[in-house]
Design a protein around this motif. Structure first.
Motif, PDB file in Angstrom:
ATOM      1  N   LEU A 273       0.937  -1.119  -0.081  1.00 22.58           N
ATOM      2  CA  LEU A 273      -0.160   0.099  -0.098  1.00 22.58           C
ATOM      3  C   LEU A 273       0.840   1.242   0.002  1.00 22.58           C
ATOM      4  N   ASP A 274       2.183   0.910  -0.087  1.00 22.07           N
ATOM      5  CA  ASP A 274       3.022   2.124   0.001  1.00 22.07           C
ATOM      6  C   ASP A 274       4.254   2.389  -0.915  1.00 22.07           C
ATOM      7  N   ALA A 275       3.610   1.990  -1.927  1.00 22.36           N
ATOM      8  CA  ALA A 275       4.574   2.249  -3.292  1.00 22.36           C
ATOM      9  C   ALA A 275       5.087   3.506  -3.628  1.00 22.36           C
ATOM     10  N   ARG A 276       4.191   4.509  -3.026  1.00 22.39           N
ATOM     11  CA  ARG A 276       4.703   5.986  -3.161  1.00 22.39           C
ATOM     12  C   ARG A 276       6.078   6.345  -2.764  1.00 22.39           C
ATOM     13  N   ASN A 277       6.184   5.764  -1.414  1.00 17.65           N
ATOM     14  CA  ASN A 277       7.476   6.027  -0.770  1.00 17.65           C
ATOM     15  C   ASN A 277       8.385   5.085  -1.025  1.00 17.65           C
ATOM     16  N   LYS A 278       8.147   4.077  -1.694  1.00 18.44           N
ATOM     17  CA  LYS A 278       9.184   2.939  -2.039  1.00 18.44           C
ATOM     18  C   LYS A 278       9.910   3.459  -3.221  1.00 18.44           C
ATOM     19  N   ILE A 279       9.249   4.127  -3.952  1.00 20.00           N
ATOM     20  CA  ILE A 279       9.865   4.489  -5.399  1.00 20.00           C
ATOM     21  C   ILE A 279      11.098   5.415  -5.115  1.00 20.00           C
ATOM     22  N   PRO A 280      10.837   6.548  -4.369  1.00 22.02           N
ATOM     23  CA  PRO A 280      11.991   7.383  -4.035  1.00 22.02           C
ATOM     24  C   PRO A 280      13.510   6.645  -3.469  1.00 22.02           C
ATOM     25  N   MET A 281      12.857   5.666  -2.671  1.00 18.90           N
ATOM     26  CA  MET A 281      14.236   4.951  -2.070  1.00 18.90           C
ATOM     27  C   MET A 281      14.701   3.926  -2.793  1.00 18.90           C
ATOM     28  N   ASP A 282      14.141   3.523  -4.025  1.00 17.12           N
ATOM     29  CA  ASP A 282      14.594   2.419  -5.023  1.00 17.12           C
ATOM     30  C   ASP A 282      14.238   2.955  -6.414  1.00 17.12           C
ATOM     31  N   LYS A 283      14.923   4.085  -6.743  1.00 23.45           N
ATOM     32  CA  LYS A 283      14.698   4.578  -7.981  1.00 23.45           C
ATOM     33  C   LYS A 283      15.046   3.664  -9.411  1.00 23.45           C
ATOM     34  N   ALA A 284      15.817   2.820  -9.166  1.00 27.04           N
ATOM     35  CA  ALA A 284      16.206   1.662  -9.963  1.00 27.04           C
ATOM     36  C   ALA A 284      15.211   0.525 -10.091  1.00 27.04           C
ATOM     37  N   GLY A 285      14.420   0.468  -9.196  1.00 25.44           N
ATOM     38  CA  GLY A 285      13.658  -0.648  -8.950  1.00 25.44           C
ATOM     39  C   GLY A 285      14.173  -2.055  -8.843  1.00 25.44           C
ATOM     40  N   ILE A 286      15.163  -2.004  -8.108  1.00 21.56           N
ATOM     41  CA  ILE A 286      15.868  -3.326  -7.724  1.00 21.56           C
ATOM     42  C   ILE A 286      15.120  -4.327  -7.301  1.00 21.56           C
TER      43      ILE A 286
END
Length: 336
Positions: A273-286
């Motif tokens: 439910l929190d992908a909005r905050n995960k993207i800035p922390m993992d911009k490469a999408g690893i």
């Protein structure tokens, strides 16, 4: 035989874990950046409250904003927004958007051109009287149709209506993006999400497996059309997003602020439910889509068809458990 003996307990264990995790989702806190719903209370650091939105953007309460009926041609350069009169005729499923001067063709002509182009290209345009029977978890969530936008030229764009199951066929991860044009943090995050979306869909061996459905929190159809030109994914029809379906989705996925991004798997189970905050922390999408280890093991061991069946059964059991809990609490309150 040994494999069969060990596989059955494993499946039972994974199913129990999934049920526990699904119950846990009902109370899992989600970090939000921008409070926008009228039902939300309190505001943290950096949050844009509803009152602040009214002062800076002339924001109207979501609960007071009715669903607008889209027209075939939308003027996105209009200086003011006025509610459109309801049509007594059956509306066209195609929505057009003018991105420059208001010199678009007449509404009826645009609809006819879109109907013919959809039938020639076979892109799955929804036509009245020809819609196939659709079923599945995404029909329950989004309804029969979704919208996609195609730029005609530098000044005009055409919005196509697609069958939901066809539009999401082959997608492994589906995002629900709650966002609005009047929300400052949304305008900042949307370009980053576009870049991330393109990057995930260009990975070798995983091309076009990620889809996003925009759940608009815009105030009217014209604003919806303008903001949609900044995206290259799908959208819930504005009359649905600004109506009861949008409210149900907001409550289901605990949306108390926007931008808010939810990720689902191919059968509709919640990944995060929190992908909005995960993207800035993992911009490469690893680590994308950021599944927990139990869910990863579950998806690896259990085939899609069985997962879909288990999801349906778990949802039924969960609904019964929640109803019994609410009933018990109501009985205690009545006695008190």
């Amino acid at each position: 035989r040994k494999m069969r003996v060990t596989t059955l307990p494993t499946l039972l264990l994974l199913t129990s874990c999934l049920f526990i995790f699904s119950l846990g989702d009902e109370t899992a806190p989600v970090k939000e950046e921008t409070v926008t719903d009228a039902s939300a209370t309190g505001a943290g650091v950096g949050e844009q409250t509803e009152e602040q939105g009214v002062a800076s953007e002339a924001v109207v309460n979501d609960s007071e904003t009715g669903a607008e009926t889209p027209e075939d041609v939308l003027d996105l350069d209009a200086e003011s927004v006025e509610p459109q009169p309801e049509s007594t005729e059956s509306e066209s499923p195609y929505v057009g958007a003018s991105v420059g001067d208001d010199k678009a063709a007449e509404t009826d002509e645009a609809a006819k051109e879109q109907d013919s182009s959809a039938s020639e290209s076979g892109t799955g345009g929804v036509k009245e009287g020809q819609a196939p029977v659709q079923s599945g978890p995404f029909i329950d969530l989004f309804g029969e149709s979704l919208l996609s936008l195609q730029m005609i030229d530098e000044k005009r764009a055409q919005i196509h209506s697609l069958y939901t199951n066809e539009a999401l066929s082959g997608k492994k991860v589906i995002g629900l993006y709650f966002s609005a044009d009047w929300c400052g943090p949304c305008r900042q995050f949307t370009p980053d999400l576009v870049n991330f979306y393109n990057k995930m869909n260009s990975r070798r061996g995983k091309e076009n497996e990620f889809e996003i459905v925009w759940i608009s929190r815009c105030r009217d159809v014209d604003s919806f059309g303008q903001y949609f030109t900044h995206m290259n994914w799908l959208a819930l029809p504005p009359q649905e997003a600004m109506g009861q379906r949008g409210q149900i989705l907001s409550e289901k996925y605990k949306v108390k602020g926007i931008p808010h991004l939810v990720l689902l798997d191919e059968v509709g189970n919640t990944i995060t439910l929190d992908a909005r905050n995960k993207i800035p922390m993992d911009k490469a999408g690893i680590g994308f889509p950021w599944r927990n280890p139990v869910a990863t093991l579950y998806m690896t061991v259990v085939p899609k068809s069985l997962r879909l069946m288990l999801k349906t059964q778990i949802e039924e059991v969960k609904e019964k458990v929640l109803k019994s809990l609410k009933g018990g609490m109501g009985a205690k309150a009545a006695r008190a």
